[in-house]
Design a protein around this motif. Structure first.
Motif, PDB file in Angstrom:
ATOM      1  N   TRP A  30       2.051   1.816  -3.409  1.00 42.07           N
ATOM      2  CA  TRP A  30       0.999   2.120  -4.190  1.00 42.07           C
ATOM      3  C   TRP A  30       0.490   3.329  -3.927  1.00 42.07           C
ATOM      4  O   TRP A  30      -0.009   4.316  -5.081  1.00 42.07           O
ATOM      5  N   GLN A  31       0.531   4.137  -2.882  1.00 45.14           N
ATOM      6  CA  GLN A  31       0.302   5.555  -2.446  1.00 45.14           C
ATOM      7  C   GLN A  31       1.316   6.357  -3.079  1.00 45.14           C
ATOM      8  O   GLN A  31       1.006   7.550  -3.403  1.00 45.14           O
ATOM      9  N   GLU A  32       2.526   6.005  -2.909  1.00 43.90           N
ATOM     10  CA  GLU A  32       3.428   6.962  -3.321  1.00 43.90           C
ATOM     11  C   GLU A  32       3.344   7.004  -4.924  1.00 43.90           C
ATOM     12  O   GLU A  32       3.784   8.289  -5.268  1.00 43.90           O
ATOM     13  N   ARG A  33       3.021   6.130  -5.589  1.00 43.95           N
ATOM     14  CA  ARG A  33       3.107   6.320  -7.004  1.00 43.95           C
ATOM     15  C   ARG A  33       1.766   6.637  -7.468  1.00 43.95           C
ATOM     16  O   ARG A  33       1.454   7.077  -8.615  1.00 43.95           O
ATOM     17  N   ARG A  34       0.590   6.995  -6.478  1.00 44.24           N
ATOM     18  CA  ARG A  34      -0.604   7.529  -6.966  1.00 44.24           C
ATOM     19  C   ARG A  34      -1.125   6.444  -8.200  1.00 44.24           C
ATOM     20  O   ARG A  34      -1.873   7.125  -9.164  1.00 44.24           O
ATOM     21  N   SER A  35      -0.870   5.290  -7.919  1.00 45.02           N
ATOM     22  CA  SER A  35      -1.381   4.144  -8.745  1.00 45.02           C
ATOM     23  C   SER A  35      -2.858   4.317  -8.899  1.00 45.02           C
ATOM     24  O   SER A  35      -3.834   4.360  -7.830  1.00 45.02           O
ATOM     25  N   ARG A  36      -3.224   4.141 -10.074  1.00 43.98           N
ATOM     26  CA  ARG A  36      -4.906   3.932 -10.483  1.00 43.98           C
ATOM     27  C   ARG A  36      -5.201   2.501 -10.467  1.00 43.98           C
ATOM     28  O   ARG A  36      -6.364   2.050 -10.835  1.00 43.98           O
ATOM     29  N   ARG A  45       0.690  -1.214   0.072  1.00 45.38           N
ATOM     30  CA  ARG A  45      -0.055  -0.253  -0.067  1.00 45.38           C
ATOM     31  C   ARG A  45       0.865   1.276  -0.023  1.00 45.38           C
ATOM     32  O   ARG A  45       0.523   2.115  -0.487  1.00 45.38           O
ATOM     33  N   SER A  46       2.217   1.185   0.572  1.00 46.14           N
ATOM     34  CA  SER A  46       2.744   2.336   0.758  1.00 46.14           C
ATOM     35  C   SER A  46       3.357   2.602  -0.763  1.00 46.14           C
ATOM     36  O   SER A  46       3.425   3.896  -1.160  1.00 46.14           O
TER      37      SER A  46
END
Length: 299
Positions: free
Chosen positions: A212-218, A209-210
């Protein structure tokens, strides 16, 4: 005659026990903590709570069953049997630590410190152990089948994980490799990075999740029972010889991610268990995908 079930109680050394092993006595441990602004009373309380939970769970095992205990540090040397019911007494992470050594045995998670642990995987209290053990050993008992990820190397080494698998350099250097989908005719990209992380829905509350959030993944995060994985490349370095076009994606059922090592040493470990890692060297290939084995977590 079939064997009676065996209850395997999985636990880990408490902070209080680690302090005694390091400092020798309660008094010395108390002095050490006080010099750092902490009190040993809370540490000792949690230790007593954990020991009592272990005793309560052990007492709840049916008399006709066999019983065994294994500490976290010894999991890689413990032989689980097909008739085992695994009772994890401790934190959520201890379930993940045990999961990689199992092959479908039912798991019961007992929370020793409600309110301090999230209770995502250790969902039950010690007083519920007797009923949970009977339910886990009964055919058709209610359970969640949690998706796991696996890494299989070209020399047949295999690694399972409940949260995530990390592939990368053993220190803070850069790993070099070729990465691409496991599909006919698919191109692989040479990369240099600090590693690759492949995670499950259970791991979507942690390291995955960290990233995923850092990349601002869609990409939508999977649920623990979803047959889907997400993967991310950490800090890919662009250069004339290495690319950054394949840095994130998802894997569904039957899909795989292939990595071919192009440096002297790459380690592969799951759920933070660095002491039980695979080691790959130049030219070796590893495939990452959804495992056919899932974690059977009693609800």
């Amino acid at each position: 005659m079939s064997l009676a079930p065996r209850a395997v109680l999985v636990h880990r050394t408490t902070e209080y026990e680690e302090l005694l092993a390091r400092h020798g006595t309660h008094g010395q441990a108390a002095f050490f903590l006080s010099s750092r602004g902490r009190s040993i009373d809370e540490v000792a309380r949690r230790h007593g709570q954990t020991r009592q939970a272990l005793a309560d769970v052990a007492a709840a095992v049916p008399l006709q069953w066999r019983q065994s205990r294994v500490e976290r540090a010894d999991l890689d040397r413990f032989l689980f049997g097909p008739e085992d019911v695994v009772v994890v007494v401790g934190q959520d992470g201890l379930v993940a630590n045990a999961a990689k050594y199992l092959s479908g045995q039912p798991v019961v998670g007992i929370d020793t410190d409600p309110g301090r642990n999230p209770g995502v995987l250790v969902r039950h209290r010690p007083q519920d152990a007797a009923a949970l053990l009977r339910a886990a050993a009964s055919p058709g008992g209610a359970a969640d089948e949690l998706t796991m990820v696996e890494a299989v190397a070209d020399d047949t080494q295999r690694l399972l994980a409940l949260n995530e698998i990390y592939l990368g350099p053993p220190g803070h250097q850069t790993a070099r490799y070729r990465l691409g989908p496991d599909a006919p005719g698919a191109a692989a990209e040479p990369q240099a990075s600090s590693g690759v992380l492949v995670g499950t829905g259970t791991g979507a509350t942690g390291w995955l999740r960290s990233l995923w959030q850092e990349r601002r993944s869609r990409l939508p995060l999977p649920a623990p029972t979803d047959p889907r994985l997400l993967w991310f490349v950490r800090e890919a370095w662009p250069s004339p010889a290495t690319g950054t076009s394949l840095v994130a994606g998802e894997l569904g059922s039957g899909q795989g991610l292939m990595l071919t090592v192009e440096s002297d040493r790459v380690v592969v470990f799951g759920d933070g268990m660095e002491s039980d890692a695979l080691e790959l060297t130049w030219g070796q290939t590893v495939r990452l995908a959804i495992s056919a084995t899932s974690l059977c977590l009693t609800v």
